[in-house]
Design a protein around this motif. Structure first.
Motif, mmCIF file in Angstrom:
data_model
loop_
_atom_site.group_PDB
_atom_site.id
_atom_site.type_symbol
_atom_site.label_atom_id
_atom_site.label_comp_id
_atom_site.label_asym_id
_atom_site.label_seq_id
_atom_site.Cartn_x
_atom_site.Cartn_y
_atom_site.Cartn_z
ATOM 1 N N THR A 60 0.852 -1.317 -0.104
ATOM 2 C CA THR A 60 0.114 -0.004 0.054
ATOM 3 C C THR A 60 0.902 1.237 0.047
ATOM 4 O O THR A 60 0.312 2.386 -0.299
ATOM 5 C CB THR A 60 -0.898 0.051 1.163
ATOM 6 N N LYS A 61 2.146 1.055 0.101
ATOM 7 C CA LYS A 61 3.046 2.449 0.335
ATOM 8 C C LYS A 61 4.144 2.377 -0.525
ATOM 9 O O LYS A 61 4.983 3.114 -0.406
ATOM 10 C CB LYS A 61 3.558 2.240 1.827
ATOM 11 N N LEU A 62 3.998 1.516 -1.715
ATOM 12 C CA LEU A 62 5.150 1.580 -2.801
ATOM 13 C C LEU A 62 5.450 2.996 -3.188
ATOM 14 O O LEU A 62 6.636 3.385 -3.380
ATOM 15 C CB LEU A 62 4.803 0.640 -3.790
ATOM 16 N N ALA A 63 4.318 3.698 -3.655
ATOM 17 C CA ALA A 63 4.424 5.062 -4.018
ATOM 18 C C ALA A 63 4.948 5.847 -3.128
ATOM 19 O O ALA A 63 5.752 6.925 -3.564
ATOM 20 C CB ALA A 63 3.154 5.422 -4.863
ATOM 21 N N VAL A 64 4.671 5.968 -1.735
ATOM 22 C CA VAL A 64 5.095 6.769 -1.021
ATOM 23 C C VAL A 64 6.693 6.519 -0.721
ATOM 24 O O VAL A 64 7.347 7.476 -0.880
ATOM 25 C CB VAL A 64 4.438 6.494 0.555
ATOM 26 N N LEU A 65 6.953 5.455 -0.592
ATOM 27 C CA LEU A 65 8.416 5.010 -0.673
ATOM 28 C C LEU A 65 9.240 5.615 -1.669
ATOM 29 O O LEU A 65 10.296 6.117 -1.690
ATOM 30 C CB LEU A 65 8.801 3.695 -0.294
ATOM 31 N N TRP A 77 -0.331 12.747 -0.709
ATOM 32 C CA TRP A 77 0.486 13.921 -0.628
ATOM 33 C C TRP A 77 2.138 13.199 -0.432
ATOM 34 O O TRP A 77 2.673 13.704 -1.069
ATOM 35 C CB TRP A 77 0.203 14.735 0.632
ATOM 36 N N LEU A 78 2.260 12.470 0.488
ATOM 37 C CA LEU A 78 3.632 11.738 0.640
ATOM 38 C C LEU A 78 4.156 11.042 -0.850
ATOM 39 O O LEU A 78 5.173 11.027 -1.074
ATOM 40 C CB LEU A 78 3.496 10.785 1.706
ATOM 41 N N GLU A 79 3.283 10.800 -1.466
ATOM 42 C CA GLU A 79 3.385 10.237 -2.790
ATOM 43 C C GLU A 79 3.565 11.219 -4.084
ATOM 44 O O GLU A 79 4.211 11.018 -5.067
ATOM 45 C CB GLU A 79 2.364 9.391 -3.497
#
Ligand code: 3PG
Ligand code: MG
Length: 397
Positions: free
Chosen positions: A200-205, A382-384
């Motif tokens: 769920t957080k690939l784009a964030v990372l 937004w983190l993405e």
């Protein structure tokens, strides 16, 4: 740039405020009123300036139909309480004659709440006709719902093209805090990303490694990275199929000079249970049949001492299974270290997304951080690095 309440004239005018009153409600009671508390300063200010304040929001996902359990009516009373008992009129529809009658009866400084926007399919469709019907109720539009700004809906996007528009104080505070943390931050910047799943957080990372100096990976997500490095994580939550993706993220981080920080020791148990017997072991010594449920004390102390030389902290997601003590230990200790440094003026600390607020509330530091966002999906997008449609719609340049 966007306009704020400082830039608009509201006295005697009808001001339509988009809030996010999508509150957690259990058995008919509001369990967390933070979103109301954050909206109230804008409502007070507008009312104090003599505006006729019309609040609109969605609640739940009724999918374009009237669903009685998703009525905002109970929220009108909660709003009234937060406004020191000032009456909050309620309109049983958010558009049309029922809304107009309530709005027409408002005097300067009065407040009304409209029924759930999502009872109409036009809201989620960003339908211009529905937006016109909302706009017909007011002279000015204020968006104070950052946490719903990732949705391109009629009340967040289309309406901004129909009325003079400005950001409310909560929206303004969110945007300023996020800008301070990721737009033009004081360096070094450290991000903590935790939570259960990498998927769920690939784009964030992917976005964060280009922007921050150190990226701490905790929670269940860390297991996937440890596994990708060849560490045996026992029966831990782990997305084995994402090992290659995790290796790519680490290689990219290396290439752009972002340090990835993984735990050196971990707290393990046989089961995820409150009070389960635990052991702390080096990360590479997890015995079979055990699962990693928190980072160890040595790793947590390492993060706390890293924070001493960090200027900006961005935090999303818990470091361990904090809902099940003792697996809350590292989240609590690192959060407290960040709170202390913030109080000393040595750190800007911004947090948000998913269960981050609950984790920081558990650690007792929500008031001590520089800023804790009440946004879930919007904070993550937004983190993405995405521009949120509701924020873009307020842009003047
Ligand atoms: C939220 O609670 O995350 C916002 O209010 C948005 O709600 P949604 O996910 O139903 O669009
Ligand atoms: Mg959501």
């Amino acid at each position: 740039m966007f306009k704020t309440l400082d830039d608009i004239d509201v006295s005697g005018r009808r001001v339509l405020v988009r809030g996010d009153l999508n509150l957690p409600i259990r058995d008919g009671r509001v369990t967390d009123a933070t979103r109301i508390d954050r909206l109230v300063p804008t409502l007070r200010e507008l009312s104090g300036k003599g505006a006729r304040v019309i609040v609109m929001s969605h609640f739940g996902r009724p999918k374009g139909k009237m669903v009685p359990e998703m009525s905002l009516r109970p929220v009108a009373d909660a709003l009234s309480l937060s406004l020191d008992g000032a009456p909050v009129a309620f309109a049983t529809d958010c558009i049309g004659p029922e809304a107009a009658v309530v709005v027409d009866a408002l005097g300067d400084g009065d407040v009304a709440l409209l029924e759930n926007l999502r009872f109409h399919p036009g809201e989620e469709a960003n339908d211009p006709v529905f937006a016109e019907a909302l706009a017909a109720l007011a002279d000015v539009y204020v968006n104070d719902g950052f946490s719903v700004s990732h949705r391109a809906h009629a009340s967040t996007v289309a309406i901004a093209g129909l009325l003079p528009s400005a950001a409310g104080r909560n929206m303004q505070a969110e945007l300023e805090a996020l800008q301070a943390a990721l737009g033009a931050p004081e360096r070094p910047v450290m991000a903590v990303v935790g939570g259960a799943q990498v998927s769920t957080k690939l784009a964030v990372l992917g976005n964060l490694i280009e922007k921050v100096d150190a990226l701490v990976i905790g929670g269940g997500m860390a297991n996937t990275f440890l596994h990708a490095l060849g560490t045996d994580v026992g029966t831990s939550l782990c997305e084995h199929d994402l090992a290659e993706t995790a290796r790519e993220i680490m290689a990219k981080a290396d290439a752009v000079g972002c340090e990835i920080v993984l735990p050196s020791d971990v707290v393990i148990a046989e089961n995820l249970e409150v009070g389960a017997p635990t052991e702390t072991v080096p990360t590479d010594a997890v015995p079979p049949g055990r699962m990693i449920l928190d980072i160890g004390a040595e790793s947590a102390e390492g993060l706390a001492s890293r924070l001493e030389s960090t200027r900006t902290l961005l935090w999303n997601g818990p470091l361990g299974a904090f809902e099940f003590p003792p697996f809350d230990a590292s989240t609590v200790s690192v959060a407290r270290a960040a709170a202390t440094l913030t109080a000393q003026g040595r750190l800007v600390s911004v947090a948000g997304g998913g269960d981050t607020v609950a984790a920081l509330r558990h650690a007792g530091v929500v008031e001590e951080f520089s800023y804790v966002s009440t946004a879930g999906g919007a904070f993550l997008e937004w983190l993405e690095g995405k521009e949120l449609p509701g924020v873009a719609a307020l842009r003047t340049t």
